[in-house]
Design a protein around this motif. Structure first.
Motif, PDB file in Angstrom:
ATOM      1  N   UNK A   6       0.820  -1.201   0.000  1.00  0.00           N
ATOM      2  CA  UNK A   6       0.000   0.000   0.000  1.00  0.00           C
ATOM      3  C   UNK A   6       0.862   1.262   0.000  1.00  0.00           C
ATOM      4  N   UNK A   7       1.943   1.225   0.794  1.00  0.00           N
ATOM      5  CA  UNK A   7       2.857   2.380   0.822  1.00  0.00           C
ATOM      6  C   UNK A   7       3.483   2.595  -0.543  1.00  0.00           C
ATOM      7  N   UNK A   8       3.844   1.499  -1.195  1.00  0.00           N
ATOM      8  CA  UNK A   8       4.437   1.561  -2.550  1.00  0.00           C
ATOM      9  C   UNK A   8       3.419   2.143  -3.546  1.00  0.00           C
ATOM     10  N   UNK A   9       2.157   1.731  -3.417  1.00  0.00           N
ATOM     11  CA  UNK A   9       1.120   2.268  -4.289  1.00  0.00           C
ATOM     12  C   UNK A   9       0.934   3.765  -4.077  1.00  0.00           C
ATOM     13  N   UNK A  10       0.928   4.178  -2.803  1.00  0.00           N
ATOM     14  CA  UNK A  10       0.741   5.590  -2.499  1.00  0.00           C
ATOM     15  C   UNK A  10       1.882   6.424  -3.058  1.00  0.00           C
ATOM     16  N   UNK A  11       3.088   5.914  -2.981  1.00  0.00           N
ATOM     17  CA  UNK A  11       4.234   6.629  -3.536  1.00  0.00           C
ATOM     18  C   UNK A  11       4.128   6.775  -5.042  1.00  0.00           C
ATOM     19  N   UNK A  12       3.404   5.851  -5.670  1.00  0.00           N
ATOM     20  CA  UNK A  12       3.246   5.898  -7.120  1.00  0.00           C
ATOM     21  C   UNK A  12       2.060   6.708  -7.576  1.00  0.00           C
ATOM     22  N   UNK A  13       1.316   7.329  -6.630  1.00  0.00           N
ATOM     23  CA  UNK A  13       0.214   8.195  -7.031  1.00  0.00           C
ATOM     24  C   UNK A  13      -1.155   7.697  -6.651  1.00  0.00           C
ATOM     25  N   UNK A  14      -1.266   6.523  -6.013  1.00  0.00           N
ATOM     26  CA  UNK A  14      -2.574   6.019  -5.580  1.00  0.00           C
ATOM     27  C   UNK A  14      -2.945   6.718  -4.273  1.00  0.00           C
ATOM     28  N   UNK A  15      -3.490   7.921  -4.378  1.00  0.00           N
ATOM     29  CA  UNK A  15      -3.727   8.744  -3.194  1.00  0.00           C
ATOM     30  C   UNK A  15      -4.957   8.325  -2.406  1.00  0.00           C
ATOM     31  N   UNK A  16      -5.866   7.613  -3.041  1.00  0.00           N
ATOM     32  CA  UNK A  16      -7.096   7.215  -2.370  1.00  0.00           C
ATOM     33  C   UNK A  16      -6.863   5.979  -1.502  1.00  0.00           C
ATOM     34  N   UNK A  17      -7.214   6.078  -0.224  1.00  0.00           N
ATOM     35  CA  UNK A  17      -7.058   4.934   0.673  1.00  0.00           C
ATOM     36  C   UNK A  17      -7.914   3.759   0.216  1.00  0.00           C
ATOM     37  N   UNK A 107       9.090   3.557  -6.887  1.00  0.00           N
ATOM     38  CA  UNK A 107       7.876   4.311  -7.183  1.00  0.00           C
ATOM     39  C   UNK A 107       8.038   5.757  -6.719  1.00  0.00           C
ATOM     40  N   UNK A 108       7.343   6.633  -7.374  1.00  0.00           N
ATOM     41  CA  UNK A 108       7.307   8.019  -6.948  1.00  0.00           C
ATOM     42  C   UNK A 108       8.507   8.834  -7.371  1.00  0.00           C
ATOM     43  N   UNK A 109       9.424   8.262  -8.172  1.00  0.00           N
ATOM     44  CA  UNK A 109      10.608   9.003  -8.556  1.00  0.00           C
ATOM     45  C   UNK A 109      10.436   9.685  -9.902  1.00  0.00           C
ATOM     46  N   UNK A 110       9.497   9.247 -10.724  1.00  0.00           N
ATOM     47  CA  UNK A 110       9.367   9.789 -12.066  1.00  0.00           C
ATOM     48  C   UNK A 110       7.920  10.206 -12.331  1.00  0.00           C
ATOM     49  N   UNK A 111       7.774  11.227 -13.170  1.00  0.00           N
ATOM     50  CA  UNK A 111       6.431  11.659 -13.549  1.00  0.00           C
ATOM     51  C   UNK A 111       5.689  10.561 -14.291  1.00  0.00           C
ATOM     52  N   UNK A 112       6.398   9.743 -15.045  1.00  0.00           N
ATOM     53  CA  UNK A 112       5.742   8.695 -15.837  1.00  0.00           C
ATOM     54  C   UNK A 112       4.967   7.740 -14.944  1.00  0.00           C
ATOM     55  N   UNK A 113       5.536   7.412 -13.776  1.00  0.00           N
ATOM     56  CA  UNK A 113       4.832   6.518 -12.852  1.00  0.00           C
ATOM     57  C   UNK A 113       3.544   7.171 -12.347  1.00  0.00           C
ATOM     58  N   UNK A 114       3.635   8.457 -12.012  1.00  0.00           N
ATOM     59  CA  UNK A 114       2.462   9.167 -11.523  1.00  0.00           C
ATOM     60  C   UNK A 114       1.385   9.238 -12.601  1.00  0.00           C
ATOM     61  N   UNK A 115       1.809   9.465 -13.835  1.00  0.00           N
ATOM     62  CA  UNK A 115       0.859   9.560 -14.950  1.00  0.00           C
ATOM     63  C   UNK A 115       0.143   8.232 -15.146  1.00  0.00           C
ATOM     64  N   UNK A 116       0.911   7.146 -15.201  1.00  0.00           N
ATOM     65  CA  UNK A 116       0.294   5.831 -15.416  1.00  0.00           C
ATOM     66  C   UNK A 116      -0.669   5.486 -14.293  1.00  0.00           C
ATOM     67  N   UNK A 117      -0.253   5.735 -13.054  1.00  0.00           N
ATOM     68  CA  UNK A 117      -1.093   5.399 -11.915  1.00  0.00           C
ATOM     69  C   UNK A 117      -2.369   6.237 -11.915  1.00  0.00           C
ATOM     70  N   UNK A 118      -2.251   7.519 -12.254  1.00  0.00           N
ATOM     71  CA  UNK A 118      -3.416   8.403 -12.251  1.00  0.00           C
ATOM     72  C   UNK A 118      -4.427   7.975 -13.308  1.00  0.00           C
ATOM     73  N   UNK A 119      -3.962   7.714 -14.523  1.00  0.00           N
ATOM     74  CA  UNK A 119      -4.874   7.329 -15.600  1.00  0.00           C
ATOM     75  C   UNK A 119      -5.504   5.970 -15.301  1.00  0.00           C
ATOM     76  N   UNK A 120      -4.726   5.053 -14.748  1.00  0.00           N
ATOM     77  CA  UNK A 120      -5.263   3.737 -14.403  1.00  0.00           C
ATOM     78  C   UNK A 120      -6.378   3.869 -13.365  1.00  0.00           C
ATOM     79  N   UNK A 121      -6.122   4.644 -12.316  1.00  0.00           N
ATOM     80  CA  UNK A 121      -7.070   4.726 -11.206  1.00  0.00           C
ATOM     81  C   UNK A 121      -8.282   5.584 -11.533  1.00  0.00           C
ATOM     82  N   UNK A 122      -8.075   6.734 -12.191  1.00  0.00           N
ATOM     83  CA  UNK A 122      -9.148   7.695 -12.385  1.00  0.00           C
ATOM     84  C   UNK A 122      -9.886   7.524 -13.707  1.00  0.00           C
ATOM     85  N   UNK A 123      -9.337   6.767 -14.624  1.00  0.00           N
ATOM     86  CA  UNK A 123      -9.997   6.581 -15.918  1.00  0.00           C
ATOM     87  C   UNK A 123     -10.341   5.113 -16.167  1.00  0.00           C
TER      88      UNK A 123
END
Length: 829
Positions: A6-17, A107-123
């Motif tokens: 879960x911590x790894x997911x949060x670092x990658x942009x999964x902000x929702x608990x 996780x959380x070191x590159x914008x690409x990870x944040x982008x992928x995680x955001x689109x996966x979760x929110x779209x």
């Protein structure tokens, strides 16, 4: 290990608990069922080291394929689910993420990870939960959501590359627009096969279309008694009960029943929504497209419209005639004229006529019909003013307390304005139904089925709708025994067996109060309204059975009441449509009659009754003082969509993507718009040219013939004389309407109108030039002496002492409204 994931997911942009918990739950479930999934390994870590989850990912794909073929193998993971295909796709994606975690990927070191995680979760995941077949991702929206600095190329590469495609279990998306820009749109297909089918086979061999071009499909229904899914066909004259239906396994039988035999089948919009029995060609379905192989087998053309399946020669009906057969041509009408000409009353008459109701000659009956249609939500009234905006009229962002995770604070959410609300009612109407539905004598309850914001609870709502019942959680205690009709017995049972919360149970405790209401207060015939959060509702049903206790594997939601679902809209409709304020978070409670909009509630129920005539109801939006607002500002891009031929279902239909909600929106053809304009307030010549071109203009001028004689005063002559003088001195647009005098029953009434309405209005018209006011009233004289008039008196003002007036200067006068008026020139003969 789970908390680290879960911590790894949060670092990658999964902000929702809740999103992190959902992924962890999926991974844990897979690990607990490794043997049933054919894995030889004891845990996921070992399986990852052996083949990087290749066997498990393939198995999840096979489970999805097995479900598509009618199998039930997926039950090893999702025993309660009836529609697991999208969830299985998400679980494959989450298992891949767990593999990246086990592989030590940072996780959380590159914008690409944040982008992928955001689109996966929110779209991607959200669209799958909503059972959408495609989802569009606008690059600009992702950039703004993640506060990136014009990272258009990075976003395009991140969500179209193989890493994201594998992670999200999708194939290469369709790219719309420029190659790499803020306006680039990526369209992902979510049909459970990871994108477009390689074989090129038509994914929908039988599609039907309604009068406005919306597509529908036959749906498979799961029969709990037989344990298999099948299409349902209703024999002629049979009821809508499942036991009366004929179940068939293939679409050939469905197409034959609908197109040749004229029998109803269970149909649903391809975008989701309610499932109803519908007949082709007699209700809302007027066109079809059929797989050529099936068409050849049953002996009909692959494509047809209305009568093409009859024994007569096919008759092709064009789009305009299709619409005319069901809905009158959309009306865009503006009534304009001077004040007091009855424009507002005329809009009521016109609105009733457009709604298909008879228009009485009696004013009281007209207004009673108007109020009834307004309360039912078929007529909306709004007044434009200088401060009204697009956000008020169409949609805008509003601060809402509490986020999706139940955290404190506020978030901005798109909220529909009056135009979108009535457009939504018009769009979803399937006809009034031949049989009305009355709430009289029934209690109405609000119910929550699962947590609307939690995707893991989504299956509960679908299960309840498909099974014909409503569900309640709380304690897994069987309340069937008669002794639980008493609240004290429930308190005692919770005290002895309850496990949900600490503390002494009381009558006010949720684990006591909710079961007591559900078991004892709700009676057969009562109405339940299923909420979607606190501000939306998504289903209405009639309770048809007593309390049942049906425990389920894993516990929870074991309490049931049988329900006949009357209305369903999975997208949800604002609670304000039927109730005075938002719902509370209680699982079940009774709604008060005083705060319910009962006519609107009854209209929603009737709008999805299977016995409807098929013609969608007409809806009318009345815009009073339409010229007082900044039209371009208020209507925005919708000004184009108002044209009759640009409405949905018309030959040149257009839709736009709205800026706040990002919804694709078109104006339905059964929504009529009536505006009023006061020409004395603002000339029609100053009206926006775009609006003039899209509306029909109907002038309403003063009609003195409607007035009579009141205590010897010829009021018709009085008004005609005043207006003739106004037109001479000013213009025809500033005349005075007959409505000012319509209620006069005595000389005193006429005096009041003249003193407090007509004379002040004339003073405003002529900018306090009382000489012209006197001319209109017939009290002007050329002589320079004091004058006693019929309505106003004139007295010359002497210059103050010490100020010598010029000999040739015009005299100055003080004007006074008389205490007693004289109507000598207007007496009836």
């Amino acid at each position: 290990m789970e908390e680290e994931f879960k911590t790894w997911l949060e670092a990658g942009g999964a902000n929702s608990k809740s999103a992190r918990d959902t992924r962890a739950h999926a991974v844990r479930t897979i690990e607990n069922n490794l043997a049933q999934l054919g894995s030889a390994h004891a845990d996921l870590e070992t399986a990852w080291k052996a083949d990087q989850f290749e066997q498990l990912l393939q198995k999840l794909k096979e489970l999805r394929d097995n479900f598509s073929a009618g199998g039930k193998e997926y039950k090893v993971l999702m025993p309660q689910s009836e529609k697991p295909d999208n969830r299985l796709s998400n679980w494959r994606a989450w298992l891949s993420q767990y593999g990246q975690f086990l592989g030590g990927e940072p996780r959380g070191e590159r914008d690409a990870d944040r982008i992928r995680q955001y689109v996966l979760e929110h779209y991607i995941e959200t669209a799958r939960e909503d059972e959408n077949e495609t989802i569009d991702v606008l690059v600009r929206d992702v950039n703004e959501a993640l506060s990136l600095n014009q990272a258009w190329p990075n976003i395009c590469q991140a969500i179209s590359g193989p890493k994201f495609l594998e992670l999200a279990d999708v194939q290469v998306p369709e790219r719309i627009g420029a190659n790499q820009s803020s306006a680039t749109v990526f369209r992902f297909r979510l049909n459970g096969t990871g994108g477009v089918k390689a074989s090129g086979a038509d994914p929908r061999p039988f599609v039907l279309f309604d009068t406005i071009g919306a597509a529908f499909k036959p749906v498979l229904n799961f029969n709990r008694q037989t344990g298999r899914s099948a299409y349902r066909i209703k024999p002629l004259g049979a009821s809508n009960k499942a036991e009366d239906a004929v179940e068939v396994a293939n679409l050939t039988d469905v197409a034959r029943a609908m197109l040749i035999e004229g029998r109803p089948a269970r149909i649903q919009s391809i975008r989701g929504g309610p499932v109803n029995y519908l007949v082709y060609g007699r209700q809302k379905l007027i066109r079809y497209v059929l797989d050529p192989t099936i068409a050849k087998e049953i002996g009909v053309p692959p494509q047809g419209e209305l009568s093409q399946t009859s024994n007569e020669a096919p008759t092709r009906i064009g789009p305009e005639k299709e619409m005319d057969q069901y809905v009158s041509k959309p009306t865009n009408l503006i009534l304009y004229g001077p004040p007091g000409t009855g424009k507002t009353y005329a809009t009521a008459v016109e609105a009733i006529r457009l709604c298909g109701e008879p228009v009485s000659q009696d004013r009281e009956e007209v207004m009673a019909a108007y109020r009834r249609l307004s309360e039912a939500g078929r007529i909306e009234f709004v007044t434009f003013h200088q401060s009204i905006s697009y956000e008020d009229f169409v949609e805008g962002l509003r601060p809402t307390q509490g986020g999706k995770d139940g955290l404190a604070g506020f978030e901005l959410r798109a909220e529909q304005g009056v135009f979108r609300r009535i457009a939504r009612r018009a769009e979803t109407s399937t006809g009034p139904g031949d049989v009305g539905y009355s709430i009289e004598g029934r209690q109405v309850f609000k119910m929550s089925i699962g947590e609307a914001a939690n995707s893991e609870d989504a299956y509960l709502f679908e299960e309840a709708i498909a099974g014909g019942y409503t569900l309640l959680g709380w304690e897994d205690i069987d309340w069937s025994d008669d002794r639980f009709s008493k609240r004290e017995a429930i308190i005692e049972a919770v005290r002895e067996k309850g496990i949900m919360e600490q503390g002494e149970p009381t009558a006010a405790s949720g684990r006591v109060q909710m079961p007591f209401i559900f078991r004892n207060w709700i009676k057969s015939g009562d109405i339940v309204i299923v909420s979607k959060g606190n501000s939306l509702f998504r289903a209405i049903g009639e309770v048809s059975g007593e309390y049942q206790f049906v425990p389920r594997e894993g516990g929870g939601y074991a309490h049931r009441r049988a329900v006949r679902w009357l209305w369903i809209d999975r997208a949800g409709v604002p609670v304000s449509e039927i109730y005075a304020h938002n719902f509370s978070q209680k699982s079940v409670y009774q709604l008060t009659d005083a705060e319910l909009n009962i006519p609107a509630l009854e209209r929603y129920i009737a709008s999805q009754k299977d016995v409807g005539a098929g013609a969608p109801e007409a809806f009318v939006l009345i815009i009073d003082e339409i010229n007082r607002a900044n039209i371009s500002k208020v209507f925005g891009e919708l000004i184009t969509l108002l044209e009759p031929d640009k409405r949905t279902g018309q030959p040149n239909a257009l839709k736009v993507r709205l800026p706040y909600s990002s919804d694709i929106f078109g104006v339905p053809g059964n929504l009529h718009i009536i505006g009023t304009m006061n020409t004395a307030d603002r000339s029609i010549a100053l009206l926006d040219t775009a609006l003039r071109r899209r509306f029909e203009f109907r002038e309403l001028m003063p009609d003195a013939s409607l007035l009579g004689v009141v205590e010897g005063i010829n009021v018709a002559k009085l008004l005609a004389t005043i207006n003739e003088r106004i037109e001479y001195l000013f213009d025809r647009e500033h005349q005075i309407g007959h409505a000012y005098f319509m209620g006069c029953q005595s000389r005193t009434d006429v005096d009041v109108v003249m003193r407090h309405k007509i004379i002040p209005l004339l003073s405003e018209y002529f900018y306090e030039d009382w000489g012209k006011v006197a001319a209109v009233l017939g009290d002007a004289r050329d002589s320079g002496t004091d004058l006693e008039g019929r309505f106003i008196d004139r007295h010359e003002i002497k210059p103050p002492t010490g100020i010598n007036g010029e000999d040739d200067a015009a005299p100055r006068y003080r004007w006074n409204v008389r205490s007693v008026f004289s109507y000598d020139d207007f007496l009836a003969k």
